[in-house]
Design an enzyme around this catalytic site. Structure first.
Site, mmCIF file in Angstrom:
data_model
loop_
_atom_site.group_PDB
_atom_site.id
_atom_site.type_symbol
_atom_site.label_atom_id
_atom_site.label_comp_id
_atom_site.label_asym_id
_atom_site.label_seq_id
_atom_site.Cartn_x
_atom_site.Cartn_y
_atom_site.Cartn_z
ATOM 1 N N ALA A 127 -13.597 48.068 17.905
ATOM 2 C CA ALA A 127 -14.045 47.368 16.692
ATOM 3 C C ALA A 127 -15.562 47.270 16.647
ATOM 4 O O ALA A 127 -16.195 47.483 15.601
ATOM 5 C CB ALA A 127 -13.429 45.975 16.642
ATOM 6 N N ASN A 172 -29.186 51.110 21.907
ATOM 7 C CA ASN A 172 -28.319 51.783 22.878
ATOM 8 C C ASN A 172 -27.629 50.822 23.840
ATOM 9 O O ASN A 172 -26.572 51.144 24.368
ATOM 10 C CB ASN A 172 -29.183 52.799 23.649
ATOM 11 C CG ASN A 172 -28.521 53.270 24.925
ATOM 12 O OD1 ASN A 172 -27.601 54.085 24.886
ATOM 13 N ND2 ASN A 172 -28.978 52.752 26.072
ATOM 14 N N TYR A 220 -13.751 46.617 21.924
ATOM 15 C CA TYR A 220 -14.829 47.600 22.045
ATOM 16 C C TYR A 220 -14.780 48.579 20.866
ATOM 17 O O TYR A 220 -15.810 48.875 20.247
ATOM 18 C CB TYR A 220 -14.677 48.341 23.376
ATOM 19 C CG TYR A 220 -15.751 49.356 23.675
ATOM 20 C CD1 TYR A 220 -17.005 48.964 24.140
ATOM 21 C CD2 TYR A 220 -15.513 50.717 23.514
ATOM 22 C CE1 TYR A 220 -17.988 49.899 24.430
ATOM 23 C CE2 TYR A 220 -16.491 51.660 23.800
ATOM 24 C CZ TYR A 220 -17.715 51.247 24.260
ATOM 25 O OH TYR A 220 -18.692 52.184 24.543
ATOM 26 N N ALA A 231 -32.465 50.667 28.358
ATOM 27 C CA ALA A 231 -33.142 51.819 28.975
ATOM 28 C C ALA A 231 -32.961 51.844 30.494
ATOM 29 O O ALA A 231 -33.246 52.858 31.126
ATOM 30 C CB ALA A 231 -34.635 51.800 28.616
ATOM 31 N N SER A 232 -32.477 50.756 31.067
ATOM 32 C CA SER A 232 -32.196 50.752 32.503
ATOM 33 C C SER A 232 -30.916 51.515 32.825
ATOM 34 O O SER A 232 -30.643 51.805 33.994
ATOM 35 C CB SER A 232 -32.072 49.312 33.012
ATOM 36 O OG SER A 232 -31.213 48.564 32.169
ATOM 37 N N SER A 288 -30.250 43.312 33.407
ATOM 38 C CA SER A 288 -30.192 42.821 34.791
ATOM 39 C C SER A 288 -30.833 43.774 35.801
ATOM 40 O O SER A 288 -31.256 43.344 36.868
ATOM 41 C CB SER A 288 -28.729 42.575 35.186
ATOM 42 O OG SER A 288 -28.000 43.787 35.084
ATOM 43 N N ILE A 334 -19.455 60.153 29.431
ATOM 44 C CA ILE A 334 -20.760 60.582 29.913
ATOM 45 C C ILE A 334 -20.927 60.061 31.344
ATOM 46 O O ILE A 334 -20.893 58.847 31.578
ATOM 47 C CB ILE A 334 -21.896 60.050 29.016
ATOM 48 C CG1 ILE A 334 -21.628 60.397 27.534
ATOM 49 C CG2 ILE A 334 -23.243 60.582 29.487
ATOM 50 C CD1 ILE A 334 -21.485 61.864 27.216
HETATM 51 N N1 LIG Z 1 -21.056 56.477 29.317
HETATM 52 C C1 LIG Z 1 -20.188 56.773 28.352
HETATM 53 O O1 LIG Z 1 -19.273 57.582 28.545
HETATM 54 C C2 LIG Z 1 -20.311 56.148 26.982
HETATM 55 C C3 LIG Z 1 -19.362 56.507 26.025
HETATM 56 C C4 LIG Z 1 -19.455 55.949 24.755
HETATM 57 C C5 LIG Z 1 -20.486 55.079 24.442
HETATM 58 N N2 LIG Z 1 -21.386 54.747 25.400
HETATM 59 C C6 LIG Z 1 -22.439 53.813 25.017
HETATM 60 O O2 LIG Z 1 -23.691 54.263 25.503
HETATM 61 C C7 LIG Z 1 -24.569 53.142 25.650
HETATM 62 C C8 LIG Z 1 -25.286 53.235 26.974
HETATM 63 O O3 LIG Z 1 -24.339 53.110 28.027
HETATM 64 P P1 LIG Z 1 -24.416 53.979 29.363
HETATM 65 O O4 LIG Z 1 -23.269 54.906 29.339
HETATM 66 O O5 LIG Z 1 -25.773 54.522 29.577
HETATM 67 O O6 LIG Z 1 -24.041 52.853 30.440
HETATM 68 P P2 LIG Z 1 -24.971 52.017 31.417
HETATM 69 O O7 LIG Z 1 -25.638 52.952 32.358
HETATM 70 O O8 LIG Z 1 -24.081 50.962 31.965
HETATM 71 O O9 LIG Z 1 -26.068 51.367 30.467
HETATM 72 C C9 LIG Z 1 -25.808 50.199 29.707
HETATM 73 C C10 LIG Z 1 -27.140 49.592 29.344
HETATM 74 O O10 LIG Z 1 -26.918 48.469 28.489
HETATM 75 C C11 LIG Z 1 -27.591 47.341 29.045
HETATM 76 N N3 LIG Z 1 -26.870 46.125 28.697
HETATM 77 C C12 LIG Z 1 -25.583 45.798 28.956
HETATM 78 N N4 LIG Z 1 -25.298 44.574 28.476
HETATM 79 C C13 LIG Z 1 -26.438 44.126 27.909
HETATM 80 C C14 LIG Z 1 -26.807 42.923 27.246
HETATM 81 N N5 LIG Z 1 -25.926 41.915 27.055
HETATM 82 N N6 LIG Z 1 -28.077 42.800 26.806
HETATM 83 C C15 LIG Z 1 -28.963 43.793 26.975
HETATM 84 N N7 LIG Z 1 -28.691 44.953 27.585
HETATM 85 C C16 LIG Z 1 -27.434 45.106 28.045
HETATM 86 C C17 LIG Z 1 -27.614 47.571 30.539
HETATM 87 O O11 LIG Z 1 -28.662 46.786 31.136
HETATM 88 P P3 LIG Z 1 -28.697 46.408 32.715
HETATM 89 O O12 LIG Z 1 -28.102 47.583 33.455
HETATM 90 O O13 LIG Z 1 -30.150 46.193 32.997
HETATM 91 O O14 LIG Z 1 -27.874 45.162 32.893
HETATM 92 C C18 LIG Z 1 -27.892 49.071 30.561
HETATM 93 O O15 LIG Z 1 -29.265 49.321 30.382
HETATM 94 C C19 LIG Z 1 -23.677 51.891 25.483
HETATM 95 O O16 LIG Z 1 -23.860 51.361 24.185
HETATM 96 C C20 LIG Z 1 -22.262 52.429 25.624
HETATM 97 O O17 LIG Z 1 -21.325 51.647 24.917
HETATM 98 C C21 LIG Z 1 -21.321 55.266 26.668
#
Ligand SMILES: NC(=O)c1ccc[n+]([C@@H]2O[C@H](COP(=O)([O-])OP(=O)(O)OC[C@H]3O[C@@H](n4cnc5c(N)ncnc54)[C@H](OP(=O)(O)O)[C@@H]3O)[C@@H](O)[C@H]2O)c1
Length: 251
Positions: free
Chosen positions: A165, A97, A163, A17-18, A42, A196
């Site tokens: 997979a 998420n 990723y 959620a961060s 983090s 996104i």
């Molecule tokens: N942005 C895109 O275009 C896109 C496309 C396809 C899928 N997604 C998916 O959408 C989801 C959210 O990503 P986002 O785009 O919002 O990116 P983001 O802003 O980088 O958010 C990622 C989140 O996952 C947390 N996280 C990362 N590694 C972690 C771990 N080992 N344990 C617990 N939490 C962890 C981060 O926590 P901290 O920041 O506190 O470290 C952050 O809250 C992800 O599953 C990503 O694969 C995103």
């Protein structure tokens, strides 16, 4: 029948959620009067600001925050103990998420450790999280589970096979769980986004014109648009076993 999809007063666990998409989901579910358990890994300043913002707007809601590396089963278990203590129940809604993906495109450049870690954070964590909520959802015959997959589960994506997979595994697991859990009125779906912006995954505003040019709809997606799909899924219990591609026309 309206109460089937009335999520007011439910408890949602949103991992990651961060980050950009997770925080947008938290805002939308709070607006629907859902209590929240929010995780971060983090970025404590982002999660603290999110909680303060939501508590200021919706003072009646319980909003807890939990630091957890979802790659660790022990840390996930400790998080559930905290949730039990702070909310007196397990989550009714799970949005798995939190995600990780280092962009290493060539298979010969991807260390085995990187493959394992990516699968642990994206796929194994979702399995452990479902195990942590399933008994509660089953006993009350109501639950909503949403995984955050990716376009990488469909067309391979840009991050690398590790990723892809991990995300395709989430979609396969989602489809199996949906068939097993539907008799308990638990829906299981995923949202598969691509490109996104305003997220840690796509943070670089300077790269947007080039990136946007490759997207048929001509722009990056917004975290709120992903949250719209999540909100629809958790308020539409008849939909289960579905993967929603949310990618501006990309395939
Ligand atoms: N942005 C895109 O275009 C896109 C496309 C396809 C899928 N997604 C998916 O959408 C989801 C959210 O990503 P986002 O785009 O919002 O990116 P983001 O802003 O980088 O958010 C990622 C989140 O996952 C947390 N996280 C990362 N590694 C972690 C771990 N080992 N344990 C617990 N939490 C962890 C981060 O926590 P901290 O920041 O506190 O470290 C952050 O809250 C992800 O599953 C990503 O694969 C995103």
């Amino acid at each position: 029948m309206a109460q089937l999809n009335d999520i007011r007063g439910r408890l949602a666990l949103i991992t990651g959620a961060s980050g950009g998409i997770g925080s947008a989901c938290a805002h939308q579910l709070a607006a629907k009067e859902v209590h929240l358990a929010l995780t971060y890994s983090s970025n404590i300043s982002a999660i603290t600001a999110l909680r303060e913002d939501i508590q200021a707007k919706y003072p009646a809601l319980r909003v807890s925050i939990h630091q957890v590396d979802v790659g660790s089963a022990d840390q996930i278990e400790a998080m559930f103990v905290q949730i039990d203590q702070q909310h007196g129940q397990r989550p009714d809604i799970l949005v798995s998420n939190a995600g990780y993906g280092k962009r290493i495109q060539n298979v010969w450049d991807i260390p085995l450790e990187e493959f394992d870690y990516t699968l642990n954070v994206n796929l194994r964590a979702s399995f452990i999280l479902v195990k942590g909520v399933a008994e509660h959802m089953k006993s009350q015959r109501w639950g909503r589970i949403v995984f955050m997959s990716s376009i990488a589960a469909y067309g391979g994506g840009i991050n690398g096979c590790h990723y892809a997979a991990s995300k395709a595994g989430m979609t396969g697991m989602m489809k199996n769980l949906a068939t097993r859990l539907s008799e308990f009125n638990i829906s299981v779906n995923d949202v598969a986004p691509a490109m996104i912006g305003e997220t840690g995954m796509i943070p670089n505003a300077e790269a947007i014109p080039e990136v946007a040019a490759s997207i048929p709809i001509g722009r990056l997606g917004l975290p709120e648009e992903v949250a719209n799909a999540v909100t629809m899924l958790v308020t539409t219990g008849y939909m289960t076993g579905q993967s929603l591609l949310l990618a501006g026309g990309l395939k």
